[in-house]
Every structure is written in structure tokens, then in C-alpha cells.
Design an enzyme around this catalytic site. Sequence first.
Site, PDB file in Angstrom:
ATOM      1  N   GLY A 105       0.780  -0.936   0.091  1.00  0.00           N
ATOM      2  CA  GLY A 105       0.087  -0.134   0.232  1.00  0.00           C
ATOM      3  C   GLY A 105       1.221   1.172  -0.097  1.00  0.00           C
ATOM      4  O   GLY A 105       0.305   1.947   0.527  1.00  0.00           O
ATOM      5  N   GLY A 107       2.432   2.576  -2.414  1.00  0.00           N
ATOM      6  CA  GLY A 107       2.970   2.904  -4.303  1.00  0.00           C
ATOM      7  C   GLY A 107       4.029   2.503  -4.892  1.00  0.00           C
ATOM      8  O   GLY A 107       4.522   3.725  -5.254  1.00  0.00           O
ATOM      9  N   SER A 108       4.608   1.194  -4.174  1.00  0.00           N
ATOM     10  CA  SER A 108       5.504   0.998  -4.560  1.00  0.00           C
ATOM     11  C   SER A 108       5.832   0.637  -6.673  1.00  0.00           C
ATOM     12  O   SER A 108       6.808   1.674  -7.489  1.00  0.00           O
ATOM     13  CB  SER A 108       6.143  -0.730  -4.228  1.00  0.00           C
ATOM     14  OG  SER A 108       5.463  -1.395  -4.781  1.00  0.00           O
ATOM     15  N   ALA A 110       3.844   2.518  -8.436  1.00  0.00           N
ATOM     16  CA  ALA A 110       3.995   4.111  -9.107  1.00  0.00           C
ATOM     17  C   ALA A 110       5.836   4.644  -9.068  1.00  0.00           C
ATOM     18  O   ALA A 110       5.621   5.368  -9.696  1.00  0.00           O
ATOM     19  CB  ALA A 110       2.814   4.901  -8.514  1.00  0.00           C
ATOM     20  N   ALA A 111       5.732   4.116  -7.675  1.00  0.00           N
ATOM     21  CA  ALA A 111       7.406   4.942  -7.419  1.00  0.00           C
ATOM     22  C   ALA A 111       8.299   4.173  -8.630  1.00  0.00           C
ATOM     23  O   ALA A 111       9.178   5.139  -8.708  1.00  0.00           O
ATOM     24  CB  ALA A 111       7.740   4.558  -5.959  1.00  0.00           C
ATOM     25  N   ASP A 152      -2.700   7.249  -6.481  1.00  0.00           N
ATOM     26  CA  ASP A 152      -1.225   6.714  -6.525  1.00  0.00           C
ATOM     27  C   ASP A 152       0.433   7.223  -7.177  1.00  0.00           C
ATOM     28  O   ASP A 152       0.938   7.527  -7.147  1.00  0.00           O
ATOM     29  CB  ASP A 152      -0.918   5.277  -6.853  1.00  0.00           C
ATOM     30  CG  ASP A 152      -0.933   4.386  -5.480  1.00  0.00           C
ATOM     31  OD1 ASP A 152      -2.301   5.103  -4.569  1.00  0.00           O
ATOM     32  OD2 ASP A 152      -1.043   3.186  -5.030  1.00  0.00           O
TER      33      ASP A 152
HETATM   34  C1  MEV Z   1      -4.713   1.614  -3.611  1.00  0.00           C
HETATM   35  O1  MEV Z   1      -3.417   2.619  -2.787  1.00  0.00           O
HETATM   36  C2  MEV Z   1      -5.575   2.603  -3.314  1.00  0.00           C
HETATM   37  C3  MEV Z   1      -6.763   1.888  -3.466  1.00  0.00           C
HETATM   38  O2  MEV Z   1      -7.989   2.635  -3.693  1.00  0.00           O
HETATM   39  C4  MEV Z   1      -7.010   1.523  -5.150  1.00  0.00           C
HETATM   40  C5  MEV Z   1      -6.579   3.163  -5.561  1.00  0.00           C
HETATM   41  O3  MEV Z   1      -7.548   4.363  -5.759  1.00  0.00           O
HETATM   42  O4  MEV Z   1      -6.573   3.006  -7.360  1.00  0.00           O
HETATM   43  C6  MEV Z   1      -7.511   0.853  -3.529  1.00  0.00           C
END
Ligand code: MEV
Length: 317
Positions: A105, A107-108, A110-111, A152
Site C-alpha cells: 500500500g 505505491g511501489s 507507481a514509484a 498513487d
Molecule cells: C491503492 O493505493 C488505493 C486504492 O484505492 C486503489 C486505487 O485508488 O487505485 C485501493
Amino acid sequence: MTVYEKIERSASGKVILCGEHSVVYGRPAIAVPISDLRTRCWVEPAVPGSGLRLVATDLQKAVSLRAAPESHTLGKTARLVLEKLQAPEPDAVLTVASEVPIASGMGSGAAVAVAIARALSAYLGSELPSDVVNDIAFEVEKIHHGNPSGIDNTVISWEQPVYFVRGHEPEMIDIRSSFHLIIANSGIAGSTREAIDEVRRRWTAMPGYYEMVFNCIGTIANAARAAVEQGAIQGLGTLLNQNHELLVTMGISISQLDQMVAAARKAGALGAKLTGAGQGGNMIALVEEPRIAAVTQALRDAGAVKLWVTTVRGGDV
Ligand code: MEV
């Protein structure tokens, strides 16, 4: 003749303060960059004719761009950069190394995309601006997650706190007072794609109920924006707690995360919640300075396998 030189760029991790999942359904969410945790990408010249080689050091994997399938996220990022710049494939080695933990969770994915887009375009002599980097990273996020909201890639491309509503221009948030977050990892990998799919299944089965939950979370995200803009950190804590309870009702939490959230609150955190897609991964605790040590210890005792303490900087510094 152009002389190429080694170039390095990096991108931050991120956490979502409020609004994960409901953001996929058009409700607002707030995310902040975690600038202490970074993904680095460097590109260096290689022998003529060798093409572009992509190396992921953490995964101990390497592939040539020519051999990388369409679904290869590093390859996809590199191809999108070359397409944007209308540049031929360089003879170079592109290496990625990341401190941002995967499947947690933060953002690896996207980073990695943002770091590659910046480094490769800079190497080719024309560093892409953040909005183009963001578009590229969003395309790559679709490979990772299927139906991402775009939050992200947005927070990481601009590396600023963001108020995000899908399909709208992101709004950068001015944080009034700095605050401390402890990020704790449950040790259980959470797949964003699976979590998004699970919420979609539940929403399809009970749309009225889930729409109501998403609306409540949207209201919390709006209130959280006001809280950070006004420096109302206590109030922000309460909102994080409320958001967590709604994520629990959505079936997105797991007992390890709930235990860590409860332990953080008991040890004096102003608020705590899971962050990101859930079903594993990380939680965050909002903590005043004097409670950092106690909450960190409580989280360790509750099973956290990794912890980071970070400060989200506001206008007061
Ligand atoms: C992921 O970091 C967050 C979620 O809401 C997915 C998204 O927004 O793409 C679960």
C-alpha cells in the site's frame, strides 16, 4: 554525436490518509508522499548495438527491452517514454532499486514507473514534466492493478500532499502543521488488484450499502482535508479512526491490521487505520512526538514486522 552520461532520478513512496477504495468510485481521497522512502533508477551507457537492458535489483531480474512482453511494467514504462520523446531505443542499462516495500500500500509500482520515466527521459536529454510522467505511470498502474483510481501515480509524480477525485485535476493541499506518522507493516502481502476486485464484487452484490459507505468515507476525506489545512491534528486522528472502521465493514481489513490499529490507539496514537488496498500491507498511526516510542513498541508487540517513523511537513517548518 550525443555523448550519454549516467543519470539517476528517484521517486517517493506514499500513504493514503483517507479514502482508499471509495476513491475508485469517484469519492475524494487524501494521500501524502513519503519522501524518506525512495525508489531510485539510474541509466548508464552500454556497448553499441546492445539495446536497452532493464534490471530490477530487488527482484534479481533482468531483461532486454526487446524481449520484455507488453505486460512487463518496466518495459512498458520505458516504451512509453521512448514513444513520448519519439526517441530510438538507446544502448544503455537501466537499473531500479527500491526502498518502498512492495505489496504494502505504499505505491511501489507507481514509484518505480515515475523513477524510470524521469531517469530515462533525462538520460535521453529531455526530462519529461510531472504531468507527462504522471500519465505514463497511470498507464503502468493499469497493468499492476486493473482499475486504479490514479491517486498513487498522482501523489508520487508531484511528490506533494494531494486531494484527489478521480477524473478531476488533483488539488495540492497546504498542510498547516507538521505531523508524525508511524507506518507499520503487517508482514502479509496485500494485492491491490485482488482487493479492488473484492470490493467490486461486494459493491455489485450490495450497491446501495456500498454507495452509502463510500459516501461516508468521502465525507471523512473532506473533513480530513479541512483538518490538515487548519492544523487540527487531534481531529484528523478521529477521522482516521472512523475511516478504519468503515474499511473494516467493507471487508478490506484483516485481524493482524486490526490488532495493530487497536494497539496503536491504546498506546496513545491520535488515530490509526489501515492504509492502501488492505487485506495485508500497512497501517498508519498518527502520533504526537512524546508518544512515538510507546506506540512504536506497542506496534512491534502487536506483530508489526517493519516500522517507519516519518514526518509529514507542514507550513510550520
Ligand atoms: C491503492 O493505493 C488505493 C486504492 O484505492 C486503489 C486505487 O485508488 O487505485 C485501493
